[in-house]
Design a protein around this motif. Sequence first.
Motif, PDB file in Angstrom:
ATOM      1  N   SER A   1      -7.394  -8.176 -10.970  1.00  0.00           N
ATOM      2  CA  SER A   1      -7.076  -7.650 -12.307  1.00  0.00           C
ATOM      3  C   SER A   1      -6.071  -6.827 -12.081  1.00  0.00           C
ATOM      4  CB  SER A   1      -8.319  -6.744 -12.837  1.00  0.00           C
ATOM      5  OG  SER A   1      -8.302  -5.671 -11.929  1.00  0.00           O
ATOM      6  N   GLN A   2      -5.200  -6.656 -13.262  1.00  0.00           N
ATOM      7  CA  GLN A   2      -4.268  -5.723 -13.158  1.00  0.00           C
ATOM      8  C   GLN A   2      -4.533  -4.300 -12.630  1.00  0.00           C
ATOM      9  OE1 GLN A   2      -1.292  -5.702 -16.580  1.00  0.00           O
ATOM     10  NE2 GLN A   2      -1.070  -3.594 -16.280  1.00  0.00           N
ATOM     11  N   ASN A   3      -5.651  -3.694 -13.115  1.00  0.00           N
ATOM     12  CA  ASN A   3      -6.028  -2.531 -12.777  1.00  0.00           C
ATOM     13  C   ASN A   3      -6.271  -2.502 -11.183  1.00  0.00           C
ATOM     14  OD1 ASN A   3      -6.102  -1.330 -15.241  1.00  0.00           O
ATOM     15  ND2 ASN A   3      -8.391  -1.714 -15.674  1.00  0.00           N
ATOM     16  N   LYS A   4      -6.598  -3.460 -10.391  1.00  0.00           N
ATOM     17  CA  LYS A   4      -6.680  -3.448  -9.082  1.00  0.00           C
ATOM     18  C   LYS A   4      -5.383  -3.384  -8.657  1.00  0.00           C
ATOM     19  CE  LYS A   4     -11.369  -5.606  -8.890  1.00  0.00           C
ATOM     20  NZ  LYS A   4     -12.181  -6.759  -8.527  1.00  0.00           N
ATOM     21  N   LEU A   5      -4.634  -4.347  -8.991  1.00  0.00           N
ATOM     22  CA  LEU A   5      -3.103  -4.294  -8.364  1.00  0.00           C
ATOM     23  C   LEU A   5      -2.406  -2.867  -8.482  1.00  0.00           C
ATOM     24  CD1 LEU A   5      -2.345  -7.879  -9.597  1.00  0.00           C
ATOM     25  CD2 LEU A   5      -2.452  -7.208  -7.468  1.00  0.00           C
ATOM     26  N   THR A   6      -2.704  -2.308  -9.802  1.00  0.00           N
ATOM     27  CA  THR A   6      -1.890  -1.045  -9.920  1.00  0.00           C
ATOM     28  C   THR A   6      -2.398  -0.088  -8.972  1.00  0.00           C
ATOM     29  OG1 THR A   6      -1.772  -1.579 -12.341  1.00  0.00           O
ATOM     30  CG2 THR A   6      -1.548   0.749 -11.573  1.00  0.00           C
TER      31      THR A   6
ATOM     32  N   LYS B   1       3.038  -6.805 -21.307  1.00  0.00           N
ATOM     33  CA  LYS B   1       3.391  -5.786 -22.199  1.00  0.00           C
ATOM     34  C   LYS B   1       2.507  -4.293 -21.969  1.00  0.00           C
ATOM     35  CE  LYS B   1       4.512  -9.210 -25.694  1.00  0.00           C
ATOM     36  NZ  LYS B   1       5.832  -9.457 -24.910  1.00  0.00           N
ATOM     37  N   ASP B   2       2.355  -4.012 -20.762  1.00  0.00           N
ATOM     38  CA  ASP B   2       1.591  -2.740 -20.430  1.00  0.00           C
ATOM     39  C   ASP B   2       2.651  -1.689 -19.931  1.00  0.00           C
ATOM     40  OD1 ASP B   2      -0.016  -0.603 -19.823  1.00  0.00           O
ATOM     41  OD2 ASP B   2      -1.439  -1.535 -18.502  1.00  0.00           O
ATOM     42  N   PHE B   3       3.534  -1.422 -20.989  1.00  0.00           N
ATOM     43  CA  PHE B   3       4.796  -0.408 -20.455  1.00  0.00           C
ATOM     44  C   PHE B   3       4.237   0.953 -19.898  1.00  0.00           C
ATOM     45  CE2 PHE B   3       6.241  -3.603 -23.549  1.00  0.00           C
ATOM     46  CZ  PHE B   3       7.200  -4.171 -22.892  1.00  0.00           C
ATOM     47  N   ALA B   4       3.131   1.377 -20.382  1.00  0.00           N
ATOM     48  CA  ALA B   4       2.843   2.719 -20.135  1.00  0.00           C
ATOM     49  C   ALA B   4       2.331   2.677 -18.512  1.00  0.00           C
ATOM     50  CB  ALA B   4       1.458   3.101 -21.011  1.00  0.00           C
ATOM     51  N   ASP B   5       1.733   1.718 -18.196  1.00  0.00           N
ATOM     52  CA  ASP B   5       1.449   1.508 -16.867  1.00  0.00           C
ATOM     53  C   ASP B   5       2.567   1.327 -15.982  1.00  0.00           C
ATOM     54  OD1 ASP B   5      -1.375   2.071 -16.874  1.00  0.00           O
ATOM     55  OD2 ASP B   5      -2.112  -0.067 -16.164  1.00  0.00           O
TER      56      ASP B   5
ATOM     57  N   GLU C   1       7.258   6.400 -12.250  1.00  0.00           N
ATOM     58  CA  GLU C   1       7.129   7.624 -12.205  1.00  0.00           C
ATOM     59  C   GLU C   1       6.375   8.360 -10.969  1.00  0.00           C
ATOM     60  OE1 GLU C   1       5.726  11.733 -14.508  1.00  0.00           O
ATOM     61  OE2 GLU C   1       4.997   9.849 -15.125  1.00  0.00           O
ATOM     62  N   TRP C   2       5.395   7.817 -10.755  1.00  0.00           N
ATOM     63  CA  TRP C   2       4.616   8.195  -9.665  1.00  0.00           C
ATOM     64  C   TRP C   2       5.348   8.057  -8.436  1.00  0.00           C
ATOM     65  CZ3 TRP C   2       2.720   5.035  -5.551  1.00  0.00           C
ATOM     66  CH2 TRP C   2       1.956   5.806  -4.674  1.00  0.00           C
ATOM     67  N   TYR C   3       6.075   6.979  -8.214  1.00  0.00           N
ATOM     68  CA  TYR C   3       6.751   6.477  -6.969  1.00  0.00           C
ATOM     69  C   TYR C   3       7.753   7.474  -6.483  1.00  0.00           C
ATOM     70  CZ  TYR C   3       9.058   3.666  -3.713  1.00  0.00           C
ATOM     71  OH  TYR C   3       9.523   3.202  -2.254  1.00  0.00           O
TER      72      TYR C   3
ATOM     73  N   LYS D   1      11.360   2.060 -21.731  1.00  0.00           N
ATOM     74  CA  LYS D   1      12.233   3.415 -22.073  1.00  0.00           C
ATOM     75  C   LYS D   1      11.725   4.363 -22.758  1.00  0.00           C
ATOM     76  CE  LYS D   1      16.829   4.768 -23.352  1.00  0.00           C
ATOM     77  NZ  LYS D   1      18.280   4.448 -23.659  1.00  0.00           N
ATOM     78  N   THR D   2      10.865   4.092 -23.924  1.00  0.00           N
ATOM     79  CA  THR D   2      10.359   4.950 -24.519  1.00  0.00           C
ATOM     80  C   THR D   2       8.999   5.696 -23.784  1.00  0.00           C
ATOM     81  OG1 THR D   2      10.227   3.871 -26.636  1.00  0.00           O
ATOM     82  CG2 THR D   2       8.584   5.164 -26.462  1.00  0.00           C
ATOM     83  N   GLU D   3       8.298   4.747 -23.060  1.00  0.00           N
ATOM     84  CA  GLU D   3       7.238   5.261 -22.360  1.00  0.00           C
ATOM     85  C   GLU D   3       7.761   6.290 -20.946  1.00  0.00           C
ATOM     86  OE1 GLU D   3       4.123   5.215 -22.414  1.00  0.00           O
ATOM     87  OE2 GLU D   3       4.070   4.069 -24.208  1.00  0.00           O
ATOM     88  N   ARG D   4       8.907   5.781 -20.428  1.00  0.00           N
ATOM     89  CA  ARG D   4       9.601   6.665 -19.476  1.00  0.00           C
ATOM     90  C   ARG D   4       9.940   8.113 -19.999  1.00  0.00           C
ATOM     91  NH1 ARG D   4       9.365   8.000 -15.511  1.00  0.00           N
ATOM     92  NH2 ARG D   4      11.345   7.778 -14.314  1.00  0.00           N
TER      93      ARG D   4
END
Length: 108
Positions: free
Chosen positions: A23-28, A58-62, A68-70, A100-103
């Motif tokens: 899943s994308q959550n596990k990969l994140t 299309k999960d720009f927030a993640d 940002e975290w990195y 860009k909006t999320e960043r």
Amino acid sequence: MTRRYSERLIDDHALLWLSERDSQNKLTTLARAPSPQAPENISARRLRAVVALCIVNKDFADAASLVEWYIRRNKLNFLDSLERTLAFDTALSELYPQYKTERGRTGI
């Protein structure tokens, strides 16, 4: 025909490996995980691949959150640089207005 022990062992390891990445959550979560060989070292290649997957989905927030975290860790992968990371971030911002909006919301 009975499978040999080595075949079962490989199958079990493959199933475990795949189940940790299904899943994308596990990969994140995995993208933020340090290398077992160097606990302070995050794989920049894996992180960027997961960021790309987030964007494809299309999960720009993640995607923005990972970048940002990195950057905020102040401890990049020993094969990486702040310049490369910022260039990646800039390229994503130029290509994807939603990113860009999320960043912009994250503050860096």
